[in-house]
Enzyme design. Sequence first.
Site, PDB file in Angstrom:
ATOM      1  CG  PHE A  11      -1.550   1.214   1.660  1.00 47.76           C
ATOM      2  CD1 PHE A  11      -2.063   2.127   0.748  1.00 47.76           C
ATOM      3  CD2 PHE A  11      -1.664   1.497   3.020  1.00 47.76           C
ATOM      4  CE1 PHE A  11      -2.647   3.312   1.186  1.00 47.76           C
ATOM      5  CE2 PHE A  11      -2.251   2.667   3.455  1.00 47.76           C
ATOM      6  CZ  PHE A  11      -2.733   3.582   2.537  1.00 47.76           C
ATOM      7  CE1 TYR A  48       3.841  -3.208  12.984  1.00 45.99           C
ATOM      8  CE2 TYR A  48       2.926  -1.379  14.227  1.00 45.99           C
ATOM      9  CZ  TYR A  48       3.478  -1.876  13.077  1.00 45.99           C
ATOM     10  OH  TYR A  48       3.681  -1.039  11.999  1.00 45.99           O
ATOM     11  CB  SER A  75       4.566   1.844  14.122  1.00 48.62           C
ATOM     12  OG  SER A  75       3.243   1.913  14.634  1.00 48.62           O
ATOM     13  CB  VAL A 122     -11.627   1.578  11.719  1.00 46.89           C
ATOM     14  CG1 VAL A 122     -10.738   2.803  11.547  1.00 46.89           C
ATOM     15  CG2 VAL A 122     -13.051   2.002  12.041  1.00 46.89           C
ATOM     16  CG  ASP A 162       6.337  -6.761  -1.761  1.00 50.05           C
ATOM     17  OD1 ASP A 162       5.755  -7.788  -1.347  1.00 50.05           O
ATOM     18  OD2 ASP A 162       5.982  -5.606  -1.460  1.00 50.05           O
ATOM     19  CG  ASN A 163       6.933 -11.380   1.410  1.00 50.33           C
ATOM     20  OD1 ASN A 163       6.017 -10.585   1.202  1.00 50.33           O
ATOM     21  ND2 ASN A 163       7.228 -11.815   2.630  1.00 50.33           N
ATOM     22  CG  LEU A 164       4.805 -10.282  -4.738  1.00 48.43           C
ATOM     23  CD1 LEU A 164       4.720 -10.974  -6.083  1.00 48.43           C
ATOM     24  CD2 LEU A 164       4.374  -8.820  -4.850  1.00 48.43           C
ATOM     25  CB  THR A 165       2.974 -12.262   2.135  1.00 46.68           C
ATOM     26  OG1 THR A 165       3.692 -11.190   2.761  1.00 46.68           O
ATOM     27  CG2 THR A 165       3.932 -13.400   1.812  1.00 46.68           C
ATOM     28  CB  ALA A 186       9.329  -5.095   3.750  1.00 45.22           C
TER      29      ALA A 186
END
Length: 250
Positions: free
Chosen positions: A16, A147, A123, A187, A36-39, A80
């Site tokens: 994203f 996290y 974050s 949300v 990218d591992n495309l998960t 990532a």
Amino acid sequence: MSFEGKTILVTGGAGFIGSTIVDALVRLGARVRVLDNLTSGFSANLDGVRDDVEVIEGDILDAEAVASAARGADLISHQAAQLEITTCIDAPVEDLRSNTEGTLNVLEAARHNDVPKIVWASSACVYGQAVTVPEHETHQQVPNWPYGISKLAAEHYARIYHEYYGLETVALRYSIVYGPREWYGRVLTAFLRRALAGDPPVIWGGTQLRDFVYVDDVVSANLAAMEHDGLGNSVFNVSTGRGTSIRELA
């Protein structure tokens, strides 16, 4: 630095936020390499720049793959990550490996390939429960989710790599990012999915305040951090500074 002609590795570049950064870098003339591992990312997110980027399908937990992808890069944009709160609770080791070990692999790849700078996604979860509002970079850091702990540990590794090896590291603490390509599971997208199905939103409480920041503003912050040299080991909040209640959002 000027982006024209620079080789920039974007980890999580099909995700994203990562793919939106890739789009911006391509427009600015950079040579972009995506790992990218495309998960949780999608190849379709790169359709608009398919002919202008190099895409490597690989995982940041594969140290050799990261080192190979970083070879010859002028800068790394590290996006990532493991993002889901449910995953960090149900599988904390997976969360730790993705966010801390994965970031450590990126730092090592930069060190061994003489990449001078990393701008990466931390974050606001590193703060835990707010004691003062708004939360400044000097706010206490007592994460209340695994996290947040994994992200805070990665910040300390970044600091060590700056102190030991002179690697310029800029951590951007995102609040809640929204916009095109956002995954279902937060949300706003949950509300939108129900609205599209003709259903009303489901609200628990609704008085909770969150800081929702648009993805293009997050990209602008990333570009500014990449462009400005001499930031050393820095940490910045990336948010609006405005609280929105869940009821207002609905």
